[in-house]
Design an enzyme around this catalytic site. Structure first.
Site, short mmCIF file in Angstrom:
data_model
loop_
_atom_site.label_atom_id
_atom_site.label_comp_id
_atom_site.label_asym_id
_atom_site.label_seq_id
_atom_site.Cartn_x
_atom_site.Cartn_y
_atom_site.Cartn_z
N HIS A 198 -3.64 -5.83 0.90
CA HIS A 198 -3.37 -6.28 2.27
C HIS A 198 -3.89 -7.70 2.46
CE1 HIS A 198 -2.39 -2.20 3.68
NE2 HIS A 198 -3.43 -1.79 2.98
N CYS A 219 0.84 -1.20 0.00
CA CYS A 219 0.00 0.00 0.00
C CYS A 219 0.88 1.26 0.00
CB CYS A 219 -0.98 -0.05 1.17
SG CYS A 219 -2.41 1.05 0.98
#
Length: 495
Positions: free
Chosen positions: A431, A334
Site C-alpha cells: 500500500h 493486497c
C-alpha cells in the site's frame, strides 16, 4: 511530564471529528507544543502500519503527521476491523488478538479499557498535550455501560470534552441539545464546550442559534467552522465518506474501482484522485463497471474470499474479464491482488469461513491465507522502472505461482507481487505506492503516454493540513479550546 488533554466527541459519525483533531494537532505543533493524537477505539478497515509492525487507524496516522510524528500503536490502542456484518478482528496495541462477535467483544471491555488507559498514560508521560478523538456519538446510550470510546473513557481518564455538531446534514441544534438531554448528567458535565462544523453560507445567520444552544446546554460555544476546501484534499477514513465521493472528472485516464463490501485502505486512491490527468471513480454495488475505462483498480479488503463472492454477485467478474480481453489495464492491491489469481484458499478460516474459491484467473498465482499476519513498512524498487519506492504491507496471505516470477516490486525481504505475461495485469501487496510522485508519474505514463504530471502529493497533504489549521484558527476561539485542556484526573463529574 504530565500532559494536558482534551477530547473531541461528535453528535454522530462523519461529523468531522478526525479532521478537527488533525487541525488542532497541527495548530498545537505550530505553537511549539509537543502534541500527540489519541483515539481509544476505532472501527475501520483503513489501517496504517507502524515502524514496529503494528497497525492503527489511518486517521490517527494522518493526525500523527499533523503533529510531526510517525504512527505509533499508542495513538490507537484498540482497532476493530469489520470482517462481516457480525464479526470484527480486534487489534490491541497494534496486534491482532481475536476475531469476535459483538457479544464476545463486549465481554472483554474491562480488558480493553485497561489497554486504552495504559496507552493514554504512556502518552501523557511523553507529551505536553494529548488531543483525543471520540467515536460515533456519546448519545448512543444503549452502549454506555460498556463504552470505552466516548464518555466511558473521558470519565475514567478525567478528560474534558468538546462536542462537535455537523450542520451540513441538518438538525444540528437538535443533535447538540438532544445529546445533553439523553446522556447521563454526569456525562454531560464532562462537556465544556461545543462547536459547529461544515457550515455553508453566512455564519452570522446562525449566531442567534449559538446563543440558544449555550442557554439550553450550559456549554460554551467555540465558534462555527465553515465548509473548508482543505478537508476534501485530505484522506477520508471510513465507508460513510467513501459513499459520498464523486468522480473526479476531466482526466485523460479513466480509472474505476469496484466498491467491495469490506473494502480496505481505499486511501491508496487519494493521490490518483488528486491528479489532473485522472478521472477516478468508485463503482457502487449494483452498477456495471463502464467499458470505456482505462484501468480497473481492485483494492484491498478485510475479507478476500467474502468479497470475491460479493464481486461475482454484482457481475463485476464479467466486467473485469471483458476489460482484460480487450487489452485493458488492471491493478490489484493486497486483497485485490489475491483476487486476480486462480485460487483463494483459507483452510483455517483466517479470513472468515474456512474454504476456497476460484479467483479471476488473470494471474497464474494461488493464495493461501495464514494465521501469521504481515504488517510492516517496506522500501524497495519498482521492477518495471527501477524507481525507489516505499509503502507498507498489511495482509494475512501467501501468494505463489508462475506469474510471481515477474514481480511488481523488488524488496529486501524478497520479490513482491506479480505481472501477467503481457504486462497489463499487475498485483502487489504494498500500500501507499501512489503517494510517491515519481512512481505515480511513471505508472500513469505507462498507462497512457503524456498523462503524467508534476503533482507533489505529499506537499499537497502538508498544505491541506496547514489550511485546515488556518481555518480553525480563523473561525474558532482556539485559545479557549487549548485553555480547556486539563491534566488527566480532572473531574467534571464523578466517574
Amino acid at each position: 511530564m504530565t500532559a494536558r488533554a482534551i477530547m473531541i466527541q461528535g453528535t454522530g459519525s462523519d461529523v468531522g471529528k478526525s479532521l478537527l483533531v488533525a487541525g488542532f494537532c497541527r495548530l498545537a505543533a505550530r505553537r511549539g507544543l509537543s502534541v500527540a493524537p489519541f483515539k481509544p477505539q476505532n472501527m475501520s478497515n483503513n489501517a496504517a502500519a507502524t515502524a514496529d509492525g503494528g497497525e492503527i487507524g489511518r486517521a490517527q496516522a494522518l493526525q500523527a503527521r499533523a503533529c510531526g510524528l510517525d504512527p505509533q500503536t499508542d495513538f490507537n490502542p484498540v482497532l476493530l476491523k469489520p470482517q462481516s456484518d457480525c464479526t470484527a478482528q480486534v487489534i490491541v496495541h497494534g496486534r491482532p488478538t481475536a476475531t469476535l462477535e459483538a457479544a464476545d467483544y463486549m465481554a472483554r471491555r474491562d480488558t480493553l479499557r485497561g489497554a486504552v488507559l495504559e496507552s493514554f498514560a504512556r502518552l501523557t508521560a511523553r507529551f505536553d498535550l494529548v488531543i483525543v478523538e471520540g467515536a460515533g456519538s456519546p448519545a448512543e446510550i444503549n452502549l454506555r455501560d460498556r463504552d470505552i470510546a466516548n464518555m466511558g473513557f473521558a470519565r475514567a481518564a478525567g478528560v474534558p470534552v468538546v462536542l462537535a455538531g455537523d450542520i451540513d446534514r441538518g438538525g444540528v441544534i437538535a443533535a447538540l441539545v438532544g445529546t445533553k438531554t439523553v446522556i447521563d448528567p454526569a456525562d454531560a458535565a464532562m462537556i465544556r464546550a461545543f462547536l459547529i462544523n461544515k457550515f455553508r453560507g453566512d455564519p452570522a445567520l446562525f449566531e442567534p442559534a449559538m446563543a440558544d444552544i449555550e442557554r439550553m446546554t450550559g456549554w460554551a460555544g467555540l465558534g462555527i467552522v465553515p465548509w473548508l476546501s482543505a478537508a476534501a484534499r485530505l484522506p477520508a477514513e471510513d465507508g460513510v465518506a467513501l459513499e459520498q465521493m464523486r468522480p473526479t472528472g476531466g482526466g485523460r485516464i479513466r480509472i474505476a474501482a469496484p466498491m467491495l463490501s469490506r473494502i480496505a485502505n481505499f486511501d491508496d486512491a487519494d493521490p490518483l484522485r488528486a491528479e489532473p490527468s485522472v478521472d477516478f471513480f468508485f463503482v457502487p454495488p449494483g452498477q456495471a463497471i463502464p467499458r470505456d475505462v482505462d484501468v480497473i483498480l481492485l483494492f484491498g479488503t478485510k475479507s478476500t474470499l467474502g468479497d470475491m463472492a460479493f464481486l461475482r454477485a454484482q457481475g463485476w467478474d464479467h466486467d473485469i474479464l471483458a476489460h482484460a480481453r480487450t487489452g485493458g489495464r488492471i491493478l490489484g492491491i493486497c486483497g485485490g491482488y489475491q483476487m486476480l489469481g486462480q485460487w483463494l484458499c483459507d483452510p483455517e478460516g483466517v479470513d472468515g469461513a474456512a474454504g476456497e474459491l476460484p479467483g479471476l484467473g488473470l494471474l497464474k498465482t494461488d493464495t493461501t491465507m495464514q494465521g501469521e499476519k504481515t504488517v510492516r513498512p517496506v522500501t524497495g524498487q519498482c521492477a518495471r522502472t527501477g524507481l525507489p519506492v516505499s509503502g507498507y504491507e498489511i495482509h494475512a496471505g501467501l501468494t505463489r505461482g508462475p506469474d510471481a516470477a515477474r514481480p511488481f516490486l523488488h524488496l529486501p525481504e524478497g520479490p513482491d507481487g506479480a505481472i501477467s505475461p503481457d504486462g497489463r495485469v499487475e498485483g502487489t501487496y504494498v500500500h501507499g505506492l501512489f503517494a510517491q510522485d515519481a512512481f505515480r508519474a511513471a505508472w500513469l505514463e505507462n498507462v497512457r503516454a503524456g498523462a503524467s504530471s508534476d503533482a507533489a502529493y505529499g506537499a499537497s497533504v502538508e498544505a491541506a493540513l496547514d489550511e485546515l489549521a488556518d481555518g480553525l484558527e480563523a473561525h474558532l476561539d482556539v485559545d479557549r479550546f487549548f485553555a480547556l485542556a486539563a491534566a488527566p484526573g480532572w473531574r467534571g463529574a464523578p466517574s
